[in-house]
Write a protein that holds these residues in place. Sequence first.
Motif, PDB file in Angstrom:
ATOM      1  N   ARG A  73       0.818  -1.211   0.000  1.00 25.03           N
ATOM      2  CA  ARG A  73       0.000   0.000   0.000  1.00 25.03           C
ATOM      3  C   ARG A  73       0.850   1.259   0.000  1.00 25.03           C
ATOM      4  O   ARG A  73       1.955   1.297   0.537  1.00 25.03           O
ATOM      5  CB  ARG A  73      -0.890  -0.023   1.249  1.00 25.03           C
ATOM      6  N   TRP A  74       0.301   2.299  -0.621  1.00 29.91           N
ATOM      7  CA  TRP A  74       0.872   3.648  -0.561  1.00 29.91           C
ATOM      8  C   TRP A  74      -0.263   4.654  -0.605  1.00 29.91           C
ATOM      9  O   TRP A  74      -1.219   4.486  -1.371  1.00 29.91           O
ATOM     10  CB  TRP A  74       1.813   3.904  -1.737  1.00 29.91           C
ATOM     11  N   VAL A  75      -0.178   5.684   0.229  1.00 26.61           N
ATOM     12  CA  VAL A  75      -1.166   6.760   0.237  1.00 26.61           C
ATOM     13  C   VAL A  75      -0.427   8.085   0.290  1.00 26.61           C
ATOM     14  O   VAL A  75       0.519   8.252   1.069  1.00 26.61           O
ATOM     15  CB  VAL A  75      -2.125   6.642   1.442  1.00 26.61           C
ATOM     16  N   GLY A  76      -0.842   9.029  -0.530  1.00 23.49           N
ATOM     17  CA  GLY A  76      -0.296  10.381  -0.497  1.00 23.49           C
ATOM     18  C   GLY A  76      -1.406  11.405  -0.448  1.00 23.49           C
ATOM     19  O   GLY A  76      -2.462  11.226  -1.072  1.00 23.49           O
ATOM     20  N   ALA A  77      -1.202  12.466   0.330  1.00 28.06           N
ATOM     21  CA  ALA A  77      -2.166  13.569   0.400  1.00 28.06           C
ATOM     22  C   ALA A  77      -1.427  14.860   0.082  1.00 28.06           C
ATOM     23  O   ALA A  77      -0.330  15.103   0.590  1.00 28.06           O
ATOM     24  CB  ALA A  77      -2.804  13.641   1.784  1.00 28.06           C
ATOM     25  N   TYR A  78      -2.028  15.683  -0.767  1.00 25.03           N
ATOM     26  CA  TYR A  78      -1.356  16.853  -1.318  1.00 25.03           C
ATOM     27  C   TYR A  78      -2.231  18.097  -1.152  1.00 25.03           C
ATOM     28  O   TYR A  78      -3.453  18.019  -1.165  1.00 25.03           O
ATOM     29  CB  TYR A  78      -1.087  16.660  -2.823  1.00 25.03           C
ATOM     30  N   GLY A  79      -1.593  19.249  -1.063  1.00 25.03           N
ATOM     31  CA  GLY A  79      -2.320  20.504  -1.090  1.00 25.03           C
ATOM     32  C   GLY A  79      -3.106  20.754   0.179  1.00 25.03           C
ATOM     33  O   GLY A  79      -2.748  20.306   1.274  1.00 25.03           O
ATOM     34  N   LEU A  80      -4.227  21.456   0.030  1.00 30.08           N
ATOM     35  CA  LEU A  80      -4.968  21.986   1.172  1.00 30.08           C
ATOM     36  C   LEU A  80      -6.407  21.493   1.193  1.00 30.08           C
ATOM     37  O   LEU A  80      -7.114  21.562   0.188  1.00 30.08           O
ATOM     38  CB  LEU A  80      -4.966  23.513   1.131  1.00 30.08           C
ATOM     39  N   ARG A  81      -6.832  21.032   2.371  1.00 26.56           N
ATOM     40  CA  ARG A  81      -8.248  20.675   2.509  1.00 26.56           C
ATOM     41  C   ARG A  81      -9.097  21.907   2.767  1.00 26.56           C
ATOM     42  O   ARG A  81     -10.303  21.903   2.515  1.00 26.56           O
ATOM     43  CB  ARG A  81      -8.431  19.659   3.626  1.00 26.56           C
ATOM     44  N   ASP A  82      -8.475  22.974   3.266  1.00 23.43           N
ATOM     45  CA  ASP A  82      -9.162  24.247   3.501  1.00 23.43           C
ATOM     46  C   ASP A  82      -8.184  25.348   3.136  1.00 23.43           C
ATOM     47  O   ASP A  82      -7.215  25.608   3.859  1.00 23.43           O
ATOM     48  CB  ASP A  82      -9.589  24.367   4.958  1.00 23.43           C
ATOM     49  N   VAL A  83      -8.421  25.985   1.993  1.00 25.62           N
ATOM     50  CA  VAL A  83      -7.476  26.985   1.478  1.00 25.62           C
ATOM     51  C   VAL A  83      -7.460  28.221   2.362  1.00 25.62           C
ATOM     52  O   VAL A  83      -6.384  28.761   2.681  1.00 25.62           O
ATOM     53  CB  VAL A  83      -7.841  27.350   0.019  1.00 25.62           C
ATOM     54  N   GLU A  84      -8.640  28.682   2.764  1.00 19.26           N
ATOM     55  CA  GLU A  84      -8.709  29.921   3.536  1.00 19.26           C
ATOM     56  C   GLU A  84      -7.978  29.787   4.874  1.00 19.26           C
ATOM     57  O   GLU A  84      -7.322  30.727   5.333  1.00 19.26           O
ATOM     58  CB  GLU A  84     -10.168  30.310   3.780  1.00 19.26           C
ATOM     59  N   ARG A  85      -8.044  28.631   5.488  1.00 17.83           N
ATOM     60  CA  ARG A  85      -7.391  28.427   6.785  1.00 17.83           C
ATOM     61  C   ARG A  85      -6.019  27.764   6.636  1.00 17.83           C
ATOM     62  O   ARG A  85      -5.338  27.496   7.613  1.00 17.83           O
ATOM     63  CB  ARG A  85      -8.288  27.574   7.682  1.00 17.83           C
ATOM     64  N   HIS A  86      -5.635  27.503   5.404  1.00 13.18           N
ATOM     65  CA  HIS A  86      -4.355  26.895   5.072  1.00 13.18           C
ATOM     66  C   HIS A  86      -4.148  25.574   5.824  1.00 13.18           C
ATOM     67  O   HIS A  86      -3.074  25.292   6.362  1.00 13.18           O
ATOM     68  CB  HIS A  86      -3.192  27.849   5.359  1.00 13.18           C
ATOM     69  N   LEU A  87      -5.191  24.732   5.826  1.00 15.00           N
ATOM     70  CA  LEU A  87      -5.111  23.437   6.482  1.00 15.00           C
ATOM     71  C   LEU A  87      -4.770  22.378   5.442  1.00 15.00           C
ATOM     72  O   LEU A  87      -5.434  22.268   4.403  1.00 15.00           O
ATOM     73  CB  LEU A  87      -6.450  23.093   7.145  1.00 15.00           C
ATOM     74  N   PRO A  88      -3.749  21.577   5.683  1.00 14.05           N
ATOM     75  CA  PRO A  88      -3.312  20.618   4.659  1.00 14.05           C
ATOM     76  C   PRO A  88      -4.248  19.425   4.538  1.00 14.05           C
ATOM     77  O   PRO A  88      -4.924  19.031   5.499  1.00 14.05           O
ATOM     78  CB  PRO A  88      -1.942  20.176   5.171  1.00 14.05           C
ATOM     79  N   ALA A  89      -4.282  18.864   3.360  1.00 11.34           N
ATOM     80  CA  ALA A  89      -4.937  17.567   3.166  1.00 11.34           C
ATOM     81  C   ALA A  89      -4.052  16.493   3.781  1.00 11.34           C
ATOM     82  O   ALA A  89      -2.829  16.535   3.657  1.00 11.34           O
ATOM     83  CB  ALA A  89      -5.148  17.296   1.684  1.00 11.34           C
ATOM     84  N   THR A  90      -4.659  15.535   4.458  1.00  7.28           N
ATOM     85  CA  THR A  90      -3.941  14.424   5.074  1.00  7.28           C
ATOM     86  C   THR A  90      -4.688  13.133   4.791  1.00  7.28           C
ATOM     87  O   THR A  90      -5.833  13.164   4.316  1.00  7.28           O
ATOM     88  CB  THR A  90      -3.825  14.608   6.605  1.00  7.28           C
ATOM     89  N   PRO A  91      -4.090  11.991   5.092  1.00 12.24           N
ATOM     90  CA  PRO A  91      -4.837  10.738   4.929  1.00 12.24           C
ATOM     91  C   PRO A  91      -6.093  10.667   5.788  1.00 12.24           C
ATOM     92  O   PRO A  91      -7.000   9.905   5.480  1.00 12.24           O
ATOM     93  CB  PRO A  91      -3.813   9.670   5.349  1.00 12.24           C
ATOM     94  N   ARG A  92      -6.163  11.452   6.855  1.00 12.24           N
ATOM     95  CA  ARG A  92      -7.342  11.478   7.716  1.00 12.24           C
ATOM     96  C   ARG A  92      -8.462  12.356   7.146  1.00 12.24           C
ATOM     97  O   ARG A  92      -9.620  12.250   7.560  1.00 12.24           O
ATOM     98  CB  ARG A  92      -6.936  11.991   9.108  1.00 12.24           C
ATOM     99  N   THR A  93      -8.158  13.221   6.193  1.00 13.17           N
ATOM    100  CA  THR A  93      -9.170  14.103   5.600  1.00 13.17           C
ATOM    101  C   THR A  93     -10.312  13.277   5.021  1.00 13.17           C
ATOM    102  O   THR A  93     -10.093  12.264   4.362  1.00 13.17           O
ATOM    103  CB  THR A  93      -8.536  14.968   4.495  1.00 13.17           C
ATOM    104  N   THR A  94     -11.538  13.741   5.259  1.00 13.07           N
ATOM    105  CA  THR A  94     -12.684  13.091   4.634  1.00 13.07           C
ATOM    106  C   THR A  94     -13.197  13.958   3.494  1.00 13.07           C
ATOM    107  O   THR A  94     -13.147  15.185   3.537  1.00 13.07           O
ATOM    108  CB  THR A  94     -13.815  12.837   5.647  1.00 13.07           C
TER     109      THR A  94
END
Length: 525
Positions: A73-94
């Motif tokens: 397995r491999w998982v990658g998360a890129y960029g922002l889940r919330d641009v305005e708050r500058h919160l990164p996308a992560t594997p936990r992001t839904t």
Amino acid sequence: MKRLALTVLLLGLPVEAAPGGVPVCERPHVPAPSESPALPASLQAALEALVRERLARGPHAGLAVGVVHQHARWVGAYGLRDVERHLPATPRTTWRMASLTKSFTAVAVMQLVERGQLALDEDIHTWVPAWPERRWPVTVRQLLGHLGGVTNYGRLGPSQDTGPLDTAGAVALVSDYPLEAEPGTRFIYSTWAYNLLGAALEAASGQSYGDYLQAHVFAPAGMAHAALDDRRTRDEHHARGYRLRDGRRVPSREVDVSGRFAGGGTRASIEDLLGFGEALLDTRLVSRATTALMQTPMSTRDGRLTDYGMGFATWPLRGHYVVAHAGAQPETSTLLLLLPGESLAIALTSNVEGQAALLKGLASDIIRLLLERDAPRSGARPRDATDALVSEGLGRVLGYGLAYHSWAAHGPGPAPASEGLAEAFAQVARLLDPDTLAREPGAARARILAAHHPLAQGVFIRVGVHMARTLEDARGPERLREYPSRGATAFFDDYLAVCEARACPEPFRFTPRLRETLRRLTHGP
């Protein structure tokens, strides 16, 4: 019980220009090792590189990519889940799953079919009395394959924000609309059809749709963060959605579409979605026989494949048998793609609308990286339009043959019938006869394009599978991986060489005329 769920849109918004303020790509967050082994470091680096290259071509906000190949397995998360708050996308992001919800629903329905609580060929009215009886019965099987004639939003049905609705309200939305076609005669993609399945699931199981998914789909697949997408229960990890307007990124329109609960109303993380894909590959949610049934494309009454089984689209891609579903609606773009014959699952999610091209391109890149050898090409050398038609037919025999052979030999698919195989070879030779193609190119090409359908006895599939099986038996499975890059003429040449060495019966060697054309296409005049 009321629940908030979200709609499904098949098409997203076009991407025109990159809005400023968002990094083109970042090094992905990689989860801690789980029970599954990690892909080799070299492949992880290659995956990161191809994702970065794809993202550099256009705008994005947040993106997650998951791959499991033969349980690594491999998982990658890129960029922002919330641009305005500058919160990164992560594997936990839904992320909103959108139309991928249909795959969850189809699995749940087929579990009930396996337990005898639902029957594929009973009228849906039996379980959903609020759905009025029609001129023709509409069966569970037809609804699973979008062959029930039920309308979809954007056609006759409602398409706007419906407000909070329970199951009865969701069924009432479309209960007064007539069928668009006699069941079984046309493929009509329909979220409302899947709402009927969700209602039947509740009636047959005695559980709410959401509770059933949690107990029988999400939990067994290890989908710890999957749930119905109720805005009131979202946590800080949920991705905020965006769309492009006049080249600028703007927040997605907030839409409450709980009236489409079983066709597009769930959320999940990339790890959840990948877990669902792996559970399907391992046949942990439904049996191997049911898995094969769900992955088999259905056909219309006139014998044309729909490229859709039960809750999954299916098609051959460069010799791979693809089982997939995409999702697109406000806030999201999603894709789950399985290659069951090669034990590969690819999951992709984005919080930007209209990213279908990006996600499909990434999936294609990943398949090339993991499965396709960079073998020397020996493609056809057509000299005229007739040769080009022959080459097109050869390519389709290759594509369907490799795909269906892989699915049957190394996945859950059934092997094509072997009866009448000699006549199938004769039919292929007639379809690709240069003299016939030259006399009536338009009609001949139409027959070539239809030769995989049941109405043509699926001759391209049956002949191609026999050729692939023969080559694998003679030269090993690794050799088959070369043909997507080497091309159809190499596939046919190698098959004929094996036939020569094994003294195959003459009907299985095509005709002298077609063999002559093959030699010329490969080696020139």
